[in-house]
Design an enzyme around this catalytic site. Structure first.
Site, PDB file in Angstrom:
ATOM      1  N   ALA A 290       0.841  -1.206   0.000  1.00 25.02           N
ATOM      2  CA  ALA A 290       0.000   0.000   0.000  1.00 25.02           C
ATOM      3  C   ALA A 290       0.867   1.244   0.000  1.00 25.02           C
ATOM      4  O   ALA A 290       1.382   1.656   1.040  1.00 25.02           O
ATOM      5  CB  ALA A 290      -0.936  -0.025   1.211  1.00 25.02           C
ATOM      6  N   MET A 291       1.019   1.817  -1.195  1.00 29.92           N
ATOM      7  CA  MET A 291       1.742   3.086  -1.321  1.00 29.92           C
ATOM      8  C   MET A 291       0.746   4.207  -1.598  1.00 29.92           C
ATOM      9  O   MET A 291       0.760   5.252  -0.965  1.00 29.92           O
ATOM     10  CB  MET A 291       2.734   3.018  -2.495  1.00 29.92           C
ATOM     11  CG  MET A 291       3.756   1.939  -2.386  1.00 29.92           C
ATOM     12  SD  MET A 291       4.823   1.917  -3.856  1.00 29.92           S
ATOM     13  CE  MET A 291       4.343   0.391  -4.602  1.00 29.92           C
ATOM     14  N   THR A 292      -0.121   3.967  -2.599  1.00 27.18           N
ATOM     15  CA  THR A 292      -0.991   5.027  -3.116  1.00 27.18           C
ATOM     16  C   THR A 292      -2.012   5.497  -2.070  1.00 27.18           C
ATOM     17  O   THR A 292      -2.586   4.687  -1.334  1.00 27.18           O
ATOM     18  CB  THR A 292      -1.721   4.504  -4.369  1.00 27.18           C
ATOM     19  OG1 THR A 292      -0.742   4.005  -5.272  1.00 27.18           O
ATOM     20  CG2 THR A 292      -2.532   5.584  -5.045  1.00 27.18           C
TER      21      THR A 292
ATOM     22  N   GLY B 177      -0.238   9.694  -5.747  1.00 29.80           N
ATOM     23  CA  GLY B 177      -0.086   8.556  -6.655  1.00 29.80           C
ATOM     24  C   GLY B 177       1.326   8.496  -7.194  1.00 29.80           C
ATOM     25  O   GLY B 177       2.220   7.915  -6.579  1.00 29.80           O
TER      26      GLY B 177
ATOM     27  N   GLU C 177       9.043  -5.147 -10.459  1.00 30.88           N
ATOM     28  CA  GLU C 177       7.601  -4.934 -10.641  1.00 30.88           C
ATOM     29  C   GLU C 177       7.319  -4.513 -12.090  1.00 30.88           C
ATOM     30  O   GLU C 177       6.403  -5.015 -12.737  1.00 30.88           O
ATOM     31  CB  GLU C 177       7.096  -3.858  -9.676  1.00 30.88           C
ATOM     32  CG  GLU C 177       5.623  -3.525  -9.896  1.00 30.88           C
ATOM     33  CD  GLU C 177       5.004  -2.652  -8.815  1.00 30.88           C
ATOM     34  OE1 GLU C 177       5.750  -2.134  -7.974  1.00 30.88           O
ATOM     35  OE2 GLU C 177       3.775  -2.508  -8.826  1.00 30.88           O
TER      36      GLU C 177
ATOM     37  N   GLN D 275      -6.538  -5.619 -48.125  1.00 31.38           N
ATOM     38  CA  GLN D 275      -5.150  -5.168 -47.929  1.00 31.38           C
ATOM     39  C   GLN D 275      -4.999  -4.280 -46.684  1.00 31.38           C
ATOM     40  O   GLN D 275      -4.026  -4.395 -45.937  1.00 31.38           O
ATOM     41  CB  GLN D 275      -4.656  -4.416 -49.170  1.00 31.38           C
ATOM     42  CG  GLN D 275      -3.153  -4.182 -49.096  1.00 31.38           C
ATOM     43  CD  GLN D 275      -2.651  -3.303 -50.223  1.00 31.38           C
ATOM     44  OE1 GLN D 275      -3.223  -2.244 -50.505  1.00 31.38           O
ATOM     45  NE2 GLN D 275      -1.599  -3.727 -50.886  1.00 31.38           N
TER      46      GLN D 275
ATOM     47  N   LEU E 266     -11.051  -4.913 -35.577  1.00 26.53           N
ATOM     48  CA  LEU E 266     -11.102  -5.990 -36.573  1.00 26.53           C
ATOM     49  C   LEU E 266     -12.172  -7.045 -36.244  1.00 26.53           C
ATOM     50  O   LEU E 266     -12.587  -7.804 -37.111  1.00 26.53           O
ATOM     51  CB  LEU E 266      -9.721  -6.654 -36.700  1.00 26.53           C
ATOM     52  CG  LEU E 266      -8.715  -5.814 -37.507  1.00 26.53           C
ATOM     53  CD1 LEU E 266      -7.292  -6.287 -37.264  1.00 26.53           C
ATOM     54  CD2 LEU E 266      -9.035  -5.866 -39.002  1.00 26.53           C
TER      55      LEU E 266
ATOM     56  N   GLY F 270     -18.507  -5.464 -34.481  1.00 26.54           N
ATOM     57  CA  GLY F 270     -19.451  -5.429 -33.351  1.00 26.54           C
ATOM     58  C   GLY F 270     -19.224  -6.557 -32.357  1.00 26.54           C
ATOM     59  O   GLY F 270     -19.447  -6.390 -31.149  1.00 26.54           O
TER      60      GLY F 270
HETATM   61  C1  LIG Z   1      -6.234  -1.399 -10.728  1.00 27.13           C
HETATM   62  C2  LIG Z   1      -5.197  -0.675  -9.959  1.00 27.13           C
HETATM   63  C3  LIG Z   1      -4.382  -1.374  -9.086  1.00 27.13           C
HETATM   64  C4  LIG Z   1      -3.425  -0.699  -8.323  1.00 27.13           C
HETATM   65  N1  LIG Z   1      -2.696  -1.385  -7.377  1.00 27.13           N
HETATM   66  C5  LIG Z   1      -1.926  -0.685  -6.501  1.00 27.13           C
HETATM   67  C6  LIG Z   1      -1.317  -1.335  -5.385  1.00 27.13           C
HETATM   68  O1  LIG Z   1      -1.438  -2.563  -5.200  1.00 27.13           O
HETATM   69  N2  LIG Z   1      -0.609  -0.596  -4.515  1.00 27.13           N
HETATM   70  C7  LIG Z   1      -0.442   0.751  -4.672  1.00 27.13           C
HETATM   71  O2  LIG Z   1       0.220   1.374  -3.827  1.00 27.13           O
HETATM   72  N3  LIG Z   1      -1.002   1.409  -5.715  1.00 27.13           N
HETATM   73  C8  LIG Z   1      -1.753   0.713  -6.635  1.00 27.13           C
HETATM   74  N4  LIG Z   1      -2.349   1.361  -7.683  1.00 27.13           N
HETATM   75  C9  LIG Z   1      -2.130   2.786  -7.857  1.00 27.13           C
HETATM   76  C10 LIG Z   1      -1.289   3.129  -9.078  1.00 27.13           C
HETATM   77  O3  LIG Z   1       0.047   2.761  -8.881  1.00 27.13           O
HETATM   78  C11 LIG Z   1      -1.475   4.614  -9.345  1.00 27.13           C
HETATM   79  O4  LIG Z   1      -2.791   4.761  -9.856  1.00 27.13           O
HETATM   80  C12 LIG Z   1      -0.470   5.187 -10.312  1.00 27.13           C
HETATM   81  O5  LIG Z   1       0.813   5.190  -9.742  1.00 27.13           O
HETATM   82  C13 LIG Z   1      -0.814   6.612 -10.745  1.00 27.13           C
HETATM   83  O6  LIG Z   1      -1.136   7.413  -9.661  1.00 27.13           O
HETATM   84  P1  LIG Z   1      -2.504   8.258  -9.672  1.00 27.13           P
HETATM   85  O7  LIG Z   1      -3.590   7.328 -10.039  1.00 27.13           O
HETATM   86  O8  LIG Z   1      -2.624   8.985  -8.390  1.00 27.13           O
HETATM   87  O9  LIG Z   1      -2.323   9.283 -10.849  1.00 27.13           O
HETATM   88  P2  LIG Z   1      -1.576  10.700 -10.785  1.00 27.13           P
HETATM   89  O10 LIG Z   1      -0.233  10.544 -10.181  1.00 27.13           O
HETATM   90  O11 LIG Z   1      -2.493  11.706 -10.191  1.00 27.13           O
HETATM   91  O12 LIG Z   1      -1.397  11.000 -12.329  1.00 27.13           O
HETATM   92  C14 LIG Z   1      -2.475  11.436 -13.161  1.00 27.13           C
HETATM   93  C15 LIG Z   1      -1.891  11.714 -14.548  1.00 27.13           C
HETATM   94  O13 LIG Z   1      -0.882  12.725 -14.436  1.00 27.13           O
HETATM   95  C16 LIG Z   1       0.324  12.239 -14.974  1.00 27.13           C
HETATM   96  N5  LIG Z   1       1.473  12.777 -14.237  1.00 27.13           N
HETATM   97  C17 LIG Z   1       1.729  12.731 -12.907  1.00 27.13           C
HETATM   98  N6  LIG Z   1       2.906  13.295 -12.649  1.00 27.13           N
HETATM   99  C18 LIG Z   1       3.424  13.681 -13.836  1.00 27.13           C
HETATM  100  C19 LIG Z   1       4.640  14.318 -14.233  1.00 27.13           C
HETATM  101  N7  LIG Z   1       5.583  14.642 -13.340  1.00 27.13           N
HETATM  102  N8  LIG Z   1       4.834  14.558 -15.548  1.00 27.13           N
HETATM  103  C20 LIG Z   1       3.898  14.232 -16.472  1.00 27.13           C
HETATM  104  N9  LIG Z   1       2.734  13.622 -16.154  1.00 27.13           N
HETATM  105  C21 LIG Z   1       2.504  13.352 -14.854  1.00 27.13           C
HETATM  106  C22 LIG Z   1       0.260  10.736 -14.815  1.00 27.13           C
HETATM  107  O14 LIG Z   1       1.160  10.091 -15.698  1.00 27.13           O
HETATM  108  C23 LIG Z   1      -1.194  10.474 -15.143  1.00 27.13           C
HETATM  109  O15 LIG Z   1      -1.380  10.454 -16.532  1.00 27.13           O
HETATM  110  C24 LIG Z   1      -3.270   0.696  -8.480  1.00 27.13           C
HETATM  111  C25 LIG Z   1      -4.078   1.399  -9.380  1.00 27.13           C
HETATM  112  C26 LIG Z   1      -5.036   0.732 -10.092  1.00 27.13           C
HETATM  113  C27 LIG Z   1      -5.941   1.531 -10.991  1.00 27.13           C
END
Ligand SMILES: Cc1cc2nc3c(=O)[nH]c(=O)nc-3n(C[C@H](O)[C@H](O)[C@H](O)COP(=O)(O)OP(=O)(O)OC[C@H]3O[C@@H](n4cnc5c(N)ncnc54)[C@H](O)[C@@H]3O)c2cc1C
Length: 377
Positions: A120-122, A127, A239, A276, A334, A337
């Protein structure tokens, strides 16, 4: 790269996926869950953490066995069964950072399927930029008291052990002062929130986790206090490789299904693959997929030799996951529907592949790593 033993193992695991997993995927998607007992069955067959040393319940296998499992699950349409995260992303934290006591306590269950792992990081507001982690763990005698919330956590509902990234030094900012603390199921103050409804990976359990004065013994700290960010970064290479291995395998499977479909489906008196325009699309996809295969195979070999491939892993994660999404788009097109109908597996692949350029570090963050290594940022 693969020996006879690897090939035999692949065949037997492919059979397991073909008979025990793929036929049930639609039902599990409908229920939004994969049966918990499947984890134990995978463990009983030695399909979880095959690389773990025998003393901790594994079979001491090399990383290629993990690659085979990840690929065959992906080809069988079962990326929502997140055992690769458990086996090849999270268990290595415990193996590498855990004390003898922690390893003896947690690893055998990890290999048998008794202990499902999550990391659990997020957080709701954090994120891509892990420096923003707000979940706090404050020392109180022999315990840490954890407060905070995590979201999007894979295996969040089933997890028996969650490695939680917390801020342990309240004066430190950014990437400093973070630690990894293991929180066990049923620890008072640890609760699960919603199981999240998703566009894809519908049967995988992705959840919110809450920590409310959650008291965890200090003995559950993994590695050293305040070195959490360093540990997270160190483990991201594997990872990203595992994630990319699955995206590549999905692209290969999508093309295979689409070739079969477009050879059979006739319009204007001809198989649709023989127009084609479509033949060129299929040829382009085959070329992209072949490039991806060369890239990921070379990366896996370097990783096996324990080379530092952070930069290449970032390139591959970005390019192959985006490529697989282009392939998914074209393959649905391809199928016409029928590609939009749930009864055709291509529809599930299309939904499931969408997350690959997002989790385990987004495409943009991968490009940021590569650009930094080029001295551009
Ligand atoms: C199905 C699923 C499973 C997951 N499993 C885990 C898990 O087990 N453990 C865990 O900790 N997390 C998990 N996550 C979280 C996942 O790692 C994050 O969603 C991901 O790292 C992106 O963070 P965020 O969603 O907050 O997007 P954000 O960081 O808010 O980013 C939103 C958009 O902004 C862009 N962005 C952000 N910073 C920059 C930058 N500096 N330059 C350019 N663009 C940028 C991103 O690329 C993205 O397009 C999971 C997510 C999902 C959807």
């Amino acid at each position: 790269m693969y020996s006879e033993e690897h090939n035999i193992f692949r065949e037997s695991f492919r059979n397991f996926v073909r008979t025990e997993i793929t036929p049930h995927l639609d039902e599990w998607e409908g229920k939004g869950a994969i049966p918990r007992e499947l984890w134990n069955r995978m463990g009983a067959e030695w399909y979880l953490c095959p690389w773990l040393p025998e003393e901790y319940g594994g079979s001491g296998a090399d990383f290629l066995y993990s690659v085979i499992i990840a690929e065959e699950l992906a080809k069988g349409g079962a990326v929502s069964f997140m055992t690769a995260l458990h086996s090849d992303v999270i268990a290595p934290y415990i193996m590498r950072l855990g004390s003898d006591e922690q390893k003896r306590r947690w690893l055998p269950g990890t290999a048998s399927g008794e202990t499902v792992l999550a990391v659990a990081m997020t957080e709701p507001d954090t994120g891509s930029d892990l420096a923003g982690i707000k979940t706090r763990a404050e020392r109180d005698g022999d315990h840490y008291v954890i407060n905070g919330a995590k979201t999007f956590i894979t295996n969040g509902i089933y997890a028996d052990l969650v490695i939680v990234a917390c801020r342990t030094d309240r004066n430190a900012t950014g990437t400093k002062g973070l630690s990894l603390i293991c929180v066990e199921r049923d620890t008072p103050g640890f609760t699960r929130g919603r199981k999240l409804e998703k566009m894809g990976l519908r049967s995988s359990d992705t959840a919110e986790l809450f920590f409310d004065d959650c008291r965890v013994p200090v003995g559950n700290l993994l590695g050293e206090e305040n070195r959490g960010f360093y540990y997270l970064v160190e483990h991201l290479q594997q990872e990203r490789i595992v994630c990319t291995v699955q995206a590549q395998a999905m692209a290969e499977k999508m093309l295979e299904m689409t070739l079969e479909y477009t050879r059979e489906r006739k319009q204007f008196g001809k198989p649709i693959c023989s127009f084609q325009h479509n033949a060129f699309k299929l040829a382009e996809m085959a070329t992209d997929i072949q490039l991806g295969r060369c890239f990921i195979d070379s990366l896996v070999q370097k990783h096996l030799r324990q080379e530092n491939v952070v930069n290449e892993a970032s390139m591959a994660k970005a390019w192959i996951c985006e490529m697989a999404n282009r392939v998914a788009y074209q393959c649905v097109q391809l199928h016409g529907g029928y590609g939009f109908m749930d009864e055709y597996p291509i529809s599930r692949y299309y939904r499931d592949i969408r997350i690959f350029p997002i989790f385990a570090g987004t495409t943009e963050i991968m490009k940021q790593i590569v650009a930094k290594n080029m001295g551009l940022l």
